[in-house]
Design an enzyme around this catalytic site. Structure first.
Site, PDB file in Angstrom:
ATOM      1  N   HIS A 314      32.344  28.673  31.884  1.00 18.37           N
ATOM      2  CA  HIS A 314      32.409  27.229  31.686  1.00 18.37           C
ATOM      3  C   HIS A 314      31.396  26.567  32.603  1.00 18.37           C
ATOM      4  O   HIS A 314      31.176  27.033  33.717  1.00 18.37           O
ATOM      5  CB  HIS A 314      33.816  26.693  31.998  1.00 18.37           C
ATOM      6  CG  HIS A 314      34.055  25.356  31.396  1.00 18.37           C
ATOM      7  ND1 HIS A 314      33.706  24.193  32.037  1.00 18.37           N
ATOM      8  CD2 HIS A 314      34.571  25.002  30.198  1.00 18.37           C
ATOM      9  CE1 HIS A 314      34.009  23.183  31.249  1.00 18.37           C
ATOM     10  NE2 HIS A 314      34.533  23.632  30.137  1.00 18.37           N
ATOM     11  N   ASP A 371      39.545  28.290  25.123  1.00 19.35           N
ATOM     12  CA  ASP A 371      39.383  28.842  23.775  1.00 19.35           C
ATOM     13  C   ASP A 371      39.739  30.313  23.676  1.00 19.35           C
ATOM     14  O   ASP A 371      39.825  30.855  22.577  1.00 19.35           O
ATOM     15  CB  ASP A 371      37.934  28.642  23.303  1.00 19.35           C
ATOM     16  CG  ASP A 371      37.673  27.185  23.003  1.00 19.35           C
ATOM     17  OD1 ASP A 371      38.609  26.511  22.557  1.00 19.35           O
ATOM     18  OD2 ASP A 371      36.548  26.724  23.242  1.00 19.35           O
TER      19      ASP A 371
HETATM   20  N1  CMC Z   1      29.260  36.088  28.683  1.00 19.84           N
HETATM   21  C1  CMC Z   1      28.289  36.711  29.413  1.00 19.84           C
HETATM   22  N2  CMC Z   1      27.531  36.072  30.316  1.00 19.84           N
HETATM   23  C2  CMC Z   1      27.726  34.756  30.490  1.00 19.84           C
HETATM   24  C3  CMC Z   1      28.711  34.060  29.770  1.00 19.84           C
HETATM   25  C4  CMC Z   1      29.487  34.790  28.843  1.00 19.84           C
HETATM   26  N3  CMC Z   1      30.430  34.169  28.135  1.00 19.84           N
HETATM   27  N4  CMC Z   1      28.706  32.759  30.135  1.00 19.84           N
HETATM   28  C5  CMC Z   1      27.736  32.643  31.056  1.00 19.84           C
HETATM   29  N5  CMC Z   1      27.150  33.856  31.277  1.00 19.84           N
HETATM   30  C6  CMC Z   1      26.087  34.132  32.247  1.00 19.84           C
HETATM   31  C7  CMC Z   1      24.741  33.659  31.725  1.00 19.84           C
HETATM   32  O1  CMC Z   1      24.061  34.687  31.036  1.00 19.84           O
HETATM   33  C8  CMC Z   1      24.052  33.247  32.992  1.00 19.84           C
HETATM   34  O2  CMC Z   1      23.558  34.389  33.626  1.00 19.84           O
HETATM   35  P1  CMC Z   1      22.177  34.309  34.495  1.00 19.84           P
HETATM   36  O3  CMC Z   1      22.462  33.346  35.607  1.00 19.84           O
HETATM   37  O4  CMC Z   1      21.978  35.712  34.957  1.00 19.84           O
HETATM   38  O5  CMC Z   1      21.124  33.813  33.562  1.00 19.84           O
HETATM   39  C9  CMC Z   1      25.170  32.704  33.876  1.00 19.84           C
HETATM   40  O6  CMC Z   1      26.371  33.345  33.402  1.00 19.84           O
HETATM   41  C10 CMC Z   1      25.353  31.200  33.783  1.00 19.84           C
HETATM   42  O7  CMC Z   1      25.444  30.854  32.404  1.00 19.84           O
HETATM   43  P2  CMC Z   1      24.825  29.535  31.795  1.00 19.84           P
HETATM   44  O8  CMC Z   1      24.652  29.710  30.334  1.00 19.84           O
HETATM   45  O9  CMC Z   1      23.650  29.098  32.583  1.00 19.84           O
HETATM   46  O10 CMC Z   1      26.015  28.531  32.085  1.00 19.84           O
HETATM   47  P3  CMC Z   1      26.274  27.166  31.332  1.00 19.84           P
HETATM   48  O11 CMC Z   1      27.067  26.350  32.263  1.00 19.84           O
HETATM   49  O12 CMC Z   1      25.004  26.596  30.806  1.00 19.84           O
HETATM   50  O13 CMC Z   1      27.148  27.619  30.070  1.00 19.84           O
HETATM   51  C11 CMC Z   1      28.959  28.090  28.644  1.00 19.84           C
HETATM   52  C12 CMC Z   1      28.509  27.483  29.967  1.00 19.84           C
HETATM   53  C13 CMC Z   1      30.424  27.728  28.375  1.00 19.84           C
HETATM   54  C14 CMC Z   1      28.118  27.491  27.495  1.00 19.84           C
HETATM   55  C15 CMC Z   1      28.779  29.623  28.707  1.00 19.84           C
HETATM   56  O14 CMC Z   1      29.592  30.163  29.728  1.00 19.84           O
HETATM   57  C16 CMC Z   1      29.080  30.307  27.378  1.00 19.84           C
HETATM   58  O15 CMC Z   1      28.199  30.393  26.524  1.00 19.84           O
HETATM   59  N6  CMC Z   1      30.348  30.808  27.174  1.00 19.84           N
HETATM   60  C17 CMC Z   1      30.743  31.388  25.918  1.00 19.84           C
HETATM   61  C18 CMC Z   1      31.076  30.268  24.934  1.00 19.84           C
HETATM   62  C19 CMC Z   1      32.403  29.609  25.239  1.00 19.84           C
HETATM   63  O16 CMC Z   1      33.411  30.263  25.471  1.00 19.84           O
HETATM   64  N7  CMC Z   1      32.406  28.259  25.175  1.00 19.84           N
HETATM   65  C20 CMC Z   1      33.644  27.455  25.334  1.00 19.84           C
HETATM   66  C21 CMC Z   1      33.605  26.584  26.543  1.00 19.84           C
HETATM   67  S1  CMC Z   1      35.226  25.905  26.891  1.00 19.84           S
HETATM   68  C22 CMC Z   1      35.541  24.835  25.589  1.00 19.84           C
HETATM   69  C23 CMC Z   1      34.698  23.629  25.609  1.00 19.84           C
HETATM   70  O17 CMC Z   1      34.732  22.908  26.621  1.00 19.84           O
HETATM   71  O18 CMC Z   1      34.000  23.384  24.632  1.00 19.84           O
END
Ligand code: CMC
Length: 436
Positions: A314, A371
């Site tokens: 998140h 989720d």
């Molecule tokens: N699986 C594997 N690696 C992950 C994941 C994951 N689910 N989420 C983040 N990472 C890694 C990512 O690769 C990155 O690594 P690095 O720093 O080495 O590049 C690091 O963690 C930080 O990730 P980010 O994408 O920069 O973080 P963000 O804050 O931009 O993204 C997120 C947050 C929710 C979009 C992401 O964690 C994700 O894609 N999760 C899966 C989708 C999901 O479950 N979304 C629902 C969110 S809760 C409901 C809502 O509020 O909508």
């Protein structure tokens, strides 16, 4: 809000190392969470913009509605912890709290529920509108279209300068969203639309419109209705997330609220946001059995593989998502009540256990989010996967509406117009086609 309503100002000194000039920037104090450096005059004074793709360090507005402490795993609606609301409140009361800032008295609650109930039915012409869609359309596509079309049906509540119009539009959206969602589902399976029943409470009525048919009596299971109500509470608001910011941004130009909420629905649809609940179930089905979990964990960690563990991670929560804990408990209750023994729940529990012990997930502070469990409950209740994000939209409507209303009433509000770091070609002459 206007400057003078903000908490005591302090200042922040920013030095431009190119020129040695120091700039004093005002700091506004938050009642909870980080203070903000006010950069509104930065461009005029320094000729520089700030740069923050994805808004990881940017406060886009002042708000009094929802607070998240991502490090402590806290989510408060108007100051009240989400688990207390999920345990002791109900969705209509939570809507009132989000919209008006206080819990209602008995009389206020009765009147509010009555007012919402009054607007549950759709304009009959909308039935024909539905027929323009393909039956195999994704229900989120239908939601974007139908909610956007509401402004073509309810002209008497689109004047955003009139507080009465704003209130009626707000109530209409909260009231009609379950009706539209159920219609989208019924249309997709070729069953007749079921009209709302105003003797039922909000969550019960939604289940009734989803699962009853005109040919037999449908009795709403109270445990399922309670779980549905809880799902709605958990998803009701989440401060300035992507879809809420979309609603605020769309609304900042003065667009009517139905159009703005439709924009929010489009943003919610993405798998990184509300679409994740659908993606979690698809992922669990793809993993299929516990022995394949390590393979998928390795894929999630591989930088060259776009696969991510859906339902994990998140932007704000870096400890745990407090909604996920409530959802996990609710999931067990619903499955026990319905006598469902879903191997996907076993798989999810095992995946959660292994991921939480894994160094990659520990280091990056990736925990299950709301989720991760919601799809399993919804599946047990009989919702098809394609309806999961629709459910999220039904619940989040009150949050969008509350945030939109707060924005419209904010004297500091302007059209949202971000700037950019331009790195393209500067100026060149047009080359006629024959000379290229
Ligand atoms: N699986 C594997 N690696 C992950 C994941 C994951 N689910 N989420 C983040 N990472 C890694 C990512 O690769 C990155 O690594 P690095 O720093 O080495 O590049 C690091 O963690 C930080 O990730 P980010 O994408 O920069 O973080 P963000 O804050 O931009 O993204 C997120 C947050 C929710 C979009 C992401 O964690 C994700 O894609 N999760 C899966 C989708 C999901 O479950 N979304 C629902 C969110 S809760 C409901 C809502 O509020 O909508």
């Amino acid at each position: 809000m206007a400057d003078d309503t903000k908490a005591t100002k302090d200042s922040f000194t920013l030095t431009d190392n190119r020129t040695g000039t120091a700039y004093e920037l005002p700091v506004h104090h938050a009642t909870a969470g980080p203070d903000v450096i006010d950069v509104r005059k930065l461009y005029a004074e320094t000729d520089c913009f700030t740069y923050d793709p994805g808004f990881t360090s940017t406060g886009s507005c002042e708000s009094k509605i929802t607070f998240i402490d991502g490090d402590k795993g806290v989510l408060l609606y108007r100051g009240i912890p989400i688990d207390e609301l999920a345990e002791q409140s109900d969705f209509p009361e939570t809507c009132y709290l989000l919209l008006y800032g206080e819990l209602p008295t008995t009389e206020q609650k009765r009147k509010f529920e009555n007012d919402i109930t009054y607007h549950t039915m759709m304009h009959e012409q909308i039935n024909y509108f539905f027929r323009g869609f393909r039956r195999d359309a994704h229900p989120m596509a239908v939601m974007c279209g139908v909610v956007g079309a509401l402004s073509a049906f309810y002209h008497d509540s689109t004047d955003i300068t009139d507080p009465k119009h704003r209130l009626v539009a707000s109530y209409r959206m909260i009231a009609k969203m379950p009706t539209i969602a159920a219609m989208a589902y019924k249309f997709s399976i070729g069953q007749p639309f079921v009209y709302p029943r105003n003797d039922l409470r909000y969550a019960e009525n939604f289940l009734h419109m989803m699962f009853s048919t005109p040919c037999e009596t449908y009795r709403v299971n109270p445990v399922v209705a309670r779980a549905m109500d809880r799902i709605l509470i958990l998803h009701a608001d989440h401060e300035q997330n992507a879809s809420t910011s979309t609603v605020r941004l769309a609304g900042s130009s003065g667009a009517n609220p139905f159009a703005c909420i439709s924009a929010g629905i489009a943003s919610l649809w993405g798998p990184a946001h509300g679409g994740a609940n659908e993606a979690v179930l698809q992922m669990l089905q793809e993993i299929g059995s516990k022995d394949r979990i390590p393979e998928f964990l390795e894929r999630a960690k591989d930088k060259n593989d776009p696969f991510r563990l859906m339902g994990f991670g998140h932007r704000v929560y870096k400890n745990y998502d407090p909604r996920a804990g409530v959802m996990r408990t609710s999931c067990h209750e619903v499955l026990a009540e319905l006598g469902v023994n879903d191997p996907l729940l076993e798989l999810a529990l095992e995946l959660e256990r292994i991921a939480l012990e894994d160094d990659y997930f520990k280091e990056k502070k990736l925990f299950p989010n709301v989720d991760f469990y919601s799809g399993i409950i919804l599946k047990a209740m009989g919702f098809p996967t394609s309806m999961f994000t629709v459910l999220f939209a039904v619940a989040r409507t009150v949050g969008w509406v509350a945030q939109w209303r707060e924005m419209i009433a904010d004297p500091d509000q302007k059209i949202s117009r971000p700037r950019q770091l331009f790195t393209g070609v500067e100026t060149r002459s047009y080359t006629p086609i024959g000379e290229r």
